[in-house]
Enzyme design. Structure first.
Site, PDB file in Angstrom:
ATOM      1  CB  CYS A   1      15.813   3.287  -2.341  1.00 49.05           C
ATOM      2  SG  CYS A   1      15.719   1.576  -2.907  1.00 49.05           S
TER       3      CYS A   1
ATOM      4  CD  GLU B   1      14.903  -6.132  -4.756  1.00 52.90           C
ATOM      5  OE1 GLU B   1      13.986  -5.538  -4.170  1.00 52.90           O
ATOM      6  OE2 GLU B   1      15.004  -6.176  -5.995  1.00 52.90           O
TER       7      GLU B   1
ATOM      8  CG  ASN C   1      10.848  -0.879   2.273  1.00 54.85           C
ATOM      9  OD1 ASN C   1      11.356  -0.343   3.244  1.00 54.85           O
ATOM     10  ND2 ASN C   1      10.080  -0.221   1.438  1.00 54.85           N
ATOM     11  CG  ASP C   2      11.420  -6.451  -1.135  1.00 52.08           C
ATOM     12  OD1 ASP C   2      10.436  -6.690  -0.416  1.00 52.08           O
ATOM     13  OD2 ASP C   2      11.321  -6.185  -2.343  1.00 52.08           O
TER      14      ASP C   2
ATOM     15  NE  ARG D   1       8.044  -4.405   2.832  1.00 51.59           N
ATOM     16  CZ  ARG D   1       7.563  -3.417   2.098  1.00 51.59           C
ATOM     17  NH1 ARG D   1       7.034  -2.375   2.684  1.00 51.59           N
ATOM     18  NH2 ARG D   1       7.634  -3.472   0.793  1.00 51.59           N
TER      19      ARG D   1
ATOM     20  NE  ARG E   1      11.580  -1.556  -9.085  1.00 50.94           N
ATOM     21  CZ  ARG E   1      10.886  -1.649  -7.948  1.00 50.94           C
ATOM     22  NH1 ARG E   1      11.523  -1.832  -6.800  1.00 50.94           N
ATOM     23  NH2 ARG E   1       9.570  -1.550  -7.950  1.00 50.94           N
TER      24      ARG E   1
ATOM     25  CG  HIS F   1      -3.779   7.483  -6.419  1.00 52.35           C
ATOM     26  ND1 HIS F   1      -4.359   6.726  -7.398  1.00 52.35           N
ATOM     27  CD2 HIS F   1      -2.468   7.561  -6.744  1.00 52.35           C
ATOM     28  CE1 HIS F   1      -3.451   6.372  -8.284  1.00 52.35           C
ATOM     29  NE2 HIS F   1      -2.304   6.863  -7.907  1.00 52.35           N
TER      30      HIS F   1
ATOM     31  NE  ARG G   1       8.013   1.706  -5.315  1.00 53.40           N
ATOM     32  CZ  ARG G   1       8.067   2.801  -4.589  1.00 53.40           C
ATOM     33  NH1 ARG G   1       7.625   3.948  -5.110  1.00 53.40           N
ATOM     34  NH2 ARG G   1       8.560   2.790  -3.368  1.00 53.40           N
TER      35      ARG G   1
END
Length: 798
Positions: free
Chosen positions: A716, A645, A668-669, A679, A547, A403, A511
């Protein structure tokens, strides 16, 4: 080897060079078709890099450079000069076309000649008639006066000038822009290799002495930008982990003290939200009210009260309750959710400060250009500094998903997260600092030369930012008229304002996990409805992709614990949803009702690895929709997509595409699973690369399968915000990208500067390469040649 290219082709990037057209201007929209020669240079660039990387000595590496450049550019001479700071001159280390016998022996004073001018400017110099130039100085024994055309580019590694790479020609003419771009890209690509060779040669006493660089530390890039100022350390005398247990007689008095602390801290957060009202959006201010809600969490309060009633005093009981929550979040694999542990720990510190008498940190003096420093900084620490005095942020822990980083980006304050190396933050207090938020690099007590460089960077980046902002309301459209919508990723309501301000065309990935993580039970259907409705309304009529819940294994809930030895391959995503259809259906109904009368919802299912799971989810979604349609007329079945993914989804992409309306590739995945690279593991992080040939071929298989069934593909993840990767995705025929809001303007510039055909040509060239490093070098060269050098390596002193 370094993969970062300085923005040599931005306005004023080289002496006597033509200006690049302004972003969005008609000139920048003219298609620049690559000739066969230009494409050949990309391949030759890779060949030079390979030859240099295979050299067994500094001398042979430098000789490979000058030979490769001379052959590629068909120039009459090429030379490499290395800086010898100990003796304040440059040494001719390798050449072709000049007197070869002078290699390693001929010296040029630092402030002398065109080579010295390149070094002073730290940018390209391209002149038509070198001997007639006022800065020309003949290097004895080289016959330089015979050459007229001169092109020199600096070799810079981690802000340190290593030397100058020079090409020369007999003709009285400037080198072409494409040749200047080629030489600049090559110099940057090889800077890391040369630096390594220099350090190895220095041990053997054969390299020019390098100057002592200012102290610097590496960290994560939290918020972009350059800040220069004075360090101010924020600390607390409360150490959460060191609070002892104590037996108490009066439990009710301890509970009353706890309640007073909770009320006081929550009130502080709400007052901060009000104080920040003029400078932040409602969504950003909501972050502090969310902190107030966490501080007032009934679960946290009840757990602490229970420990008090068992005989512990309030500080000790609170310590255990806070650490229990912290351990839960720290064990999560999802980096976004793992960062919430810092938020909870910070709230615990503030509650303890209220409980423990005498724990006041006092009033902090914030000088002009404050660089805020702390081991575990929070948004509250950042908000406490007067806005006009806050220049930058350095946090010992955290990431770009914290944050603190989110708020820093919103306030446009450069930030570094997670400083590594042997650094005591206390030593930074009162110290002159430079914060490079682009590269996550901190400089201590910088010299005047480095400060001058970064002041120039600040001016250049300000100009680039203003130009990019001019693209805000323009479409992401290629030179040949292909629209490629740019969406943004989000996980909090506070993310939405950033997305809208950057010209986002929708939410490509929202998310939904976080509201589930900050509660002591599953949120009700009505509570979820209110959240999803806010998100959909904020972007209406633009599309919003929600999602479904992606929990389980590495993202267990306190009220729904799951412990597994290998969470990456465990019970998560759609698997846990299908095993608990009541949880899944509650969320689906909330989403469908939130979409009523709006119609901009898109559903996305995570962790699909087999068609049976998708078929079962479709039956449940259709059932929920039909049930709601019997109750109200404005319920509709939204477009349904699946996340690609895991490798299994790649190989079944055709079967999945038949069943859904769109595919969404989670780079990413997917990269992580394909390359077997965690990662988040620093030991193997260098093996994680979305430009790995295997990842590119997987993307081709997905886009080909979707195309056969007329279904669009969205990408994404972090890769979508990488300008080099975006070029390949353009060539792959990907229909849209979903990325962080901060990356959106830069990627829009890329899309508007290339045609689909150019992207396809680059894809063909990339497929001919065997290494991710050579693919990246090829793409960076293409970006620089197109005049987008400023995107390749933001923040590098020119």
């Amino acid at each position: 080897m370094s993969n970062k290219t300085p923005p040599q082709n931005t306005p004023n990037a080289g002496a006597d060079s033509d200006r690049s057209p302004a972003i969005g201007s008609p000139a920048s929209r003219v298609p620049a078709r690559k000739s066969a020669g230009a494409l050949k240079k990309l391949t030759e660039l890779h060949q030079i890099i390979q030859q240099v990387s295979q050299a067994d000595s500094l001398e042979s590496a430098l000789q490979a450079i000058v030979s490769g450049v001379r052959n590629t550019l068909h120039t009459d001479a090429c030379a490499v000069y290395l800086s010898d700071q100990a003796h304040s001159h440059y040494v001719l280390m390798a050449s072709e076309g000049l007197n070869a016998q002078g290699a390693g022996k001929l010296h040029l004073r630092q402030s002398t000649g065109l080579v010295g001018w390149v070094a002073e400017r730290r940018e390209a110099v391209n002149v038509r008639n070198a001997p007639a130039h006022p800065r020309f100085c003949r290097l004895q024994g080289t016959d330089e006066e015979a050459y007229h055309g001169f092109l020199g580019v600096p070799i810079i590694h981690r802000q340190q000038l290593l030397g100058v790479l020079v090409a020369q020609q007999l003709a009285q003419s400037r080198f072409k822009k494409s040749e200047q771009a080629f030489l600049a890209t090559l110099a940057t690509q090889l800077a890391g290799t040369i630096a390594l060779s220099l350090s190895q040669s220095a041990l053997q006493g054969s390299a020019p002495a390098q100057s002592q660089s200012p102290s610097q530390y590496e960290g994560g890039a939290g918020a972009p930008g350059i800040a220069m100022g004075t360090g101010v350390l924020v600390f607390s005398t409360v150490d959460l982990d060191q609070v002892p247990d104590r037996t108490v007689e009066d439990s009710e008095a301890e509970i009353a003290a706890l309640q007073a602390a909770v009320d006081g801290v929550a009130a502080d957060f709400e007052l901060l939200a009000e104080r920040l009202e003029p400078g932040l959006s409602a969504e950003d201010r909501a972050l502090f009210r969310a902190y107030a809600l966490i501080a007032r969490s009934q679960e946290l309060f009840d757990a602490t009260v229970n420990r008090i009633r068992h005989g512990n005093w309030a500080p000790g009981a609170l310590r255990e309750s806070i650490l229990e929550h912290v351990r839960l979040f720290e064990a999560m694999d999802d980096p976004y959710l793992r960062e919430r542990a810092h938020d909870i720990r910070d709230i615990g510190h503030r509650l303890l400060a209220r409980l423990l008498p005498g724990d006041a940190t006092g009033n902090t003096d914030y000088p002009p250009h404050t660089i805020l420093i702390g081991e575990h900084l929070s948004p509250v620490d950042l908000a406490a500094v007067p806005a006009e005095r806050l220049a930058g942020v350095v946090s010992g822990h955290g990431s770009s998903l914290s944050h603190l980083a989110i708020l820093a980006r919103s306030m446009e304050v450069p930030a570094i997260m997670g400083i590594t190396g042997d650094v005591a933050l206390g030593e930074l207090d009162g110290t002159s600092l430079i914060v490079d938020g682009y590269q996550g690099r901190l400089y201590l007590n910088p010299g005047e030369s480095l400060q001058k460089d970064f002041r120039r960077v600040q001016r250049q980046e300000q100009k680039l930012s203003e130009e990019l902002q001019s693209l805000r309301d323009l479409p992401a459209e290629t030179l040949d008229g292909v629209r490629m919508p740019l969406y943004t990723n989000a996980g909090l309501l506070s993310d939405l304002s950033h997305s809208l301000s950057r010209g986002s065309e929708g939410i490509g990935l929202y998310r939904t996990e976080f509201p589930f993580m900050v509660r002591n039970s599953f949120p009700t259907e009505d509570e979820q409805y209110l959240l999803y409705r806010q998100v959909l309304e904020a972007f209406h009529p633009r599309p919003v992709t929600l999602r479904t819940l992606d929990i389980g294994g590495d993202k267990a809930l306190t009220y729904f614990p799951v412990q597994e030895a290998n969470p990456y391959l465990g019970w998560r995503g759609i698997r846990i949803s299908l095993d608990n259809p009541d949880i899944f259906l509650t969320q689906i109904r909330a989403m469908l009702k939130a979409n009523a009368g709006l119609g901009n919802l898109r559903l996305l299912l995570p962790m699909i690895s087999r068609v049976e799971d998708l078929d079962e989810a479709i039956v449940l979604i259709n059932g929920a929709c039909h049930e709601l349609q019997n109750q109200q007329d404005d319920i509709m079945v939204p477009p349904l997509g699946v996340m690609i993914e895991v490798p299994a989804a790649v190989y079944q992409a055709q079967e999945l595409a038949r069943r859904v309306e769109f595919l969404c590739v989670g780079t990413n995945d997917l990269t992580q699973y394909l390359l077997a690279v965690d990662r988040n593991n620093e030991r193997v992080a260098r093996w994680f690369d979305a430009l790995h040939p295997a990842v590119i071929r997987a993307l081709i298989q997905v886009t080909d399968a979707a195309r056969r069934h007329g279904k669009p593909v969205c990408v994404c993840g972090e890769a979508a915000g990488d300008p080099a990767v975006a070029l390949l995705l353009l060539g792959l025929g990907v229909e849209s990208l979903s990325l962080s809001s901060g990356d959106l303007p830069r990627i829009k510039w890329v899309i508007r500067s290339f045609s689909r055909d150019q992207g396809q040509e680059l894809l063909s060239l990339a497929l001919a390469q065997e290494q991710a490093t050579s693919i990246r070098a090829l793409l960076l060269q293409a970006l620089t040649t197109a005049g987008l050098g400023a995107l390749v390596h933001p923040g590098t002193p020119r």
